[in-house]
Design a protein around this motif. Structure first.
Motif, short mmCIF file in Angstrom:
data_model
loop_
_atom_site.label_atom_id
_atom_site.label_comp_id
_atom_site.label_asym_id
_atom_site.label_seq_id
_atom_site.Cartn_x
_atom_site.Cartn_y
_atom_site.Cartn_z
N ASP A 6 0.77 -1.37 0.61
CA ASP A 6 -0.12 0.40 0.36
C ASP A 6 0.78 1.11 0.46
O ASP A 6 0.99 1.59 1.04
CB ASP A 6 -1.51 0.15 1.03
N THR A 26 -1.25 -1.31 -4.60
CA THR A 26 -2.29 -0.37 -3.90
C THR A 26 -2.06 1.29 -3.77
O THR A 26 -1.26 1.34 -3.39
CB THR A 26 -3.73 -0.97 -2.95
N ASN A 28 -3.89 5.71 -3.47
CA ASN A 28 -4.22 5.99 -3.61
C ASN A 28 -4.40 7.98 -4.18
O ASN A 28 -2.92 7.90 -3.50
CB ASN A 28 -5.28 6.27 -2.19
N LEU A 31 -1.52 8.76 -1.05
CA LEU A 31 -0.18 8.28 -0.90
C LEU A 31 0.33 9.06 -2.37
O LEU A 31 1.52 9.39 -2.13
CB LEU A 31 -0.28 6.41 -1.41
N LYS A 83 -9.38 1.99 -9.56
CA LYS A 83 -9.92 1.76 -8.14
C LYS A 83 -11.17 2.71 -8.40
O LYS A 83 -11.02 4.03 -9.01
CB LYS A 83 -8.78 2.79 -7.32
N PHE A 129 -11.76 -1.39 4.83
CA PHE A 129 -10.89 -0.66 5.26
C PHE A 129 -10.58 -1.06 6.60
O PHE A 129 -11.58 -0.31 7.62
CB PHE A 129 -10.86 1.01 5.09
N ARG A 132 -9.45 1.94 9.70
CA ARG A 132 -10.42 3.80 9.78
C ARG A 132 -11.40 3.03 10.66
O ARG A 132 -12.20 3.78 11.26
CB ARG A 132 -10.48 3.58 8.75
N ALA A 164 -7.98 -4.44 4.14
CA ALA A 164 -6.59 -2.40 3.77
C ALA A 164 -6.89 -1.68 4.59
O ALA A 164 -7.79 -2.17 5.56
CB ALA A 164 -7.32 -2.15 1.94
N SER A 165 -6.32 -0.84 4.60
CA SER A 165 -6.14 0.31 6.12
C SER A 165 -5.89 -0.41 7.02
O SER A 165 -6.47 -0.31 7.96
CB SER A 165 -7.89 0.56 5.83
N ARG A 167 -3.06 -1.70 9.79
CA ARG A 167 -2.27 -0.76 10.64
C ARG A 167 -1.26 -1.52 11.36
O ARG A 167 -0.53 -1.27 11.85
CB ARG A 167 -2.06 0.42 11.16
N THR A 184 -3.85 -5.59 1.94
CA THR A 184 -2.99 -3.78 1.38
C THR A 184 -2.05 -3.69 2.54
O THR A 184 -2.76 -3.27 3.24
CB THR A 184 -3.29 -3.30 -0.19
C1 E4P Z 1 -5.85 0.34 -0.14
O1 E4P Z 1 -6.59 0.62 -0.64
C2 E4P Z 1 -6.06 2.05 0.58
O2 E4P Z 1 -4.60 2.94 -0.14
C3 E4P Z 1 -5.11 2.14 2.31
O3 E4P Z 1 -5.51 0.68 3.00
C4 E4P Z 1 -5.64 3.07 3.57
O4 E4P Z 1 -5.15 2.91 5.03
P1 E4P Z 1 -5.37 4.24 5.87
O5 E4P Z 1 -6.45 3.91 5.95
O6 E4P Z 1 -4.02 3.72 6.26
O7 E4P Z 1 -5.31 5.13 5.16
#
Ligand code: E4P
Length: 218
Positions: A6, A26, A28, A31, A83, A129, A132, A164-165, A167, A184
């Motif tokens: 990611d 991935t 966004n 990023l 995406k 996500f 989040r 995703a997201s 941590r 990711t």
């Molecule tokens: C997924 O495709 C997103 O780019 C990503 O996982 C978002 O992560 P974040 O909540 O840490 O910004």
């Protein structure tokens, strides 16, 4: 389980790709902003480093422009996944692009019903996500579990769950235990996956004892 990075940091992606353990990337808009580089240039470069799917996100909010942007992004490389956000317009764009054979990653998913809709719209990947939701005091992992159950209930739902997201290393482990198809993961967390204090301690002891033998292998 497949691992995507990611990130939009070409150097970081290149270094991780050298391990042969990376199945895709991935990106966004946040990023890309962090990279400080031109979006199209950075995506093209990432696609030349990694063979697997590289997600590039549309920035329009209406389906017509999303589809146009998606087609332009798709033209950058064979391995692009478009995406789109999980909105009605995003779902319409997902259906149109996936009907044409383009890989689509539906992002910003926060509920099982949203994931169900994305699968019906032909998404290749759904991105729930985790972090989040956790940030809000909810349970991101519960969402992964719900989506896994729903997708497994119906043969026709072939969308891959892209956790995703993420941590922490625990998010990766829990996603794998539940059976997410892909995770990711930020580069820092991917590196942490290989570490354990007992590995370091054990290796240190082995090296000290080996030194005492006065031997070399080569
Ligand atoms: C997924 O495709 C997103 O780019 C990503 O996982 C978002 O992560 P974040 O909540 O840490 O910004």
């Amino acid at each position: 389980m497949k691992f995507f990075v990611d990130s939009a940091d070409v150097e970081e992606i290149g270094e991780l790709a050298e391990t042969g353990l990376i199945d895709g990337v991935t990106t966004n808009p946040s990023l890309v902003a962090k990279s400080g580089r031109n979006f199209l240039d950075v995506v093209k470069e990432i696609c030349s480093i990694v063979d697997g799917p590289v997600s590039a996100e549309v920035t329009a909010l209406d389906s017509k422009t999303m589809i146009e942007e998606g087609k332009k992004l798709k033209g950058l490389a064979e391995n692009i996944a478009i995406k789109v956000p999980l909105t009605w317009d995003g779902l319409k764009a997902c259906k149109a692009l996936s009907d044409e054979g383009t890989m689509v990653n539906v992002t910003l998913c926060f509920s099982a019903n949203q994931a169900l809709l994305a699968a019906k719209a032909g998404a290749t990947f759904i991105s729930p996500f985790i972090g989040r939701l956790d940030d809000m005091g909810l349970d991101g992992m519960e969402l992964i579990e719900e989506i896994r159950t729903i997708y497994d209930n119906y043969e026709g739902l072939n969308t891959q769950i892209l956790a995703a997201s993420i941590r922490s290393v625990n998010h990766v482990k829990q996603s794998a235990l539940i059976g997410a198809d892909v995770a990711t993961v930020p580069g820092k967390v991917i590196k942490q996956l290989a570490t354990h204090p007992l590995t370091d301690k054990g290796l240190d002891a082995f090296m000290k004892d080996w030194e005492k033998t006065g031997q070399t292998i080569l």
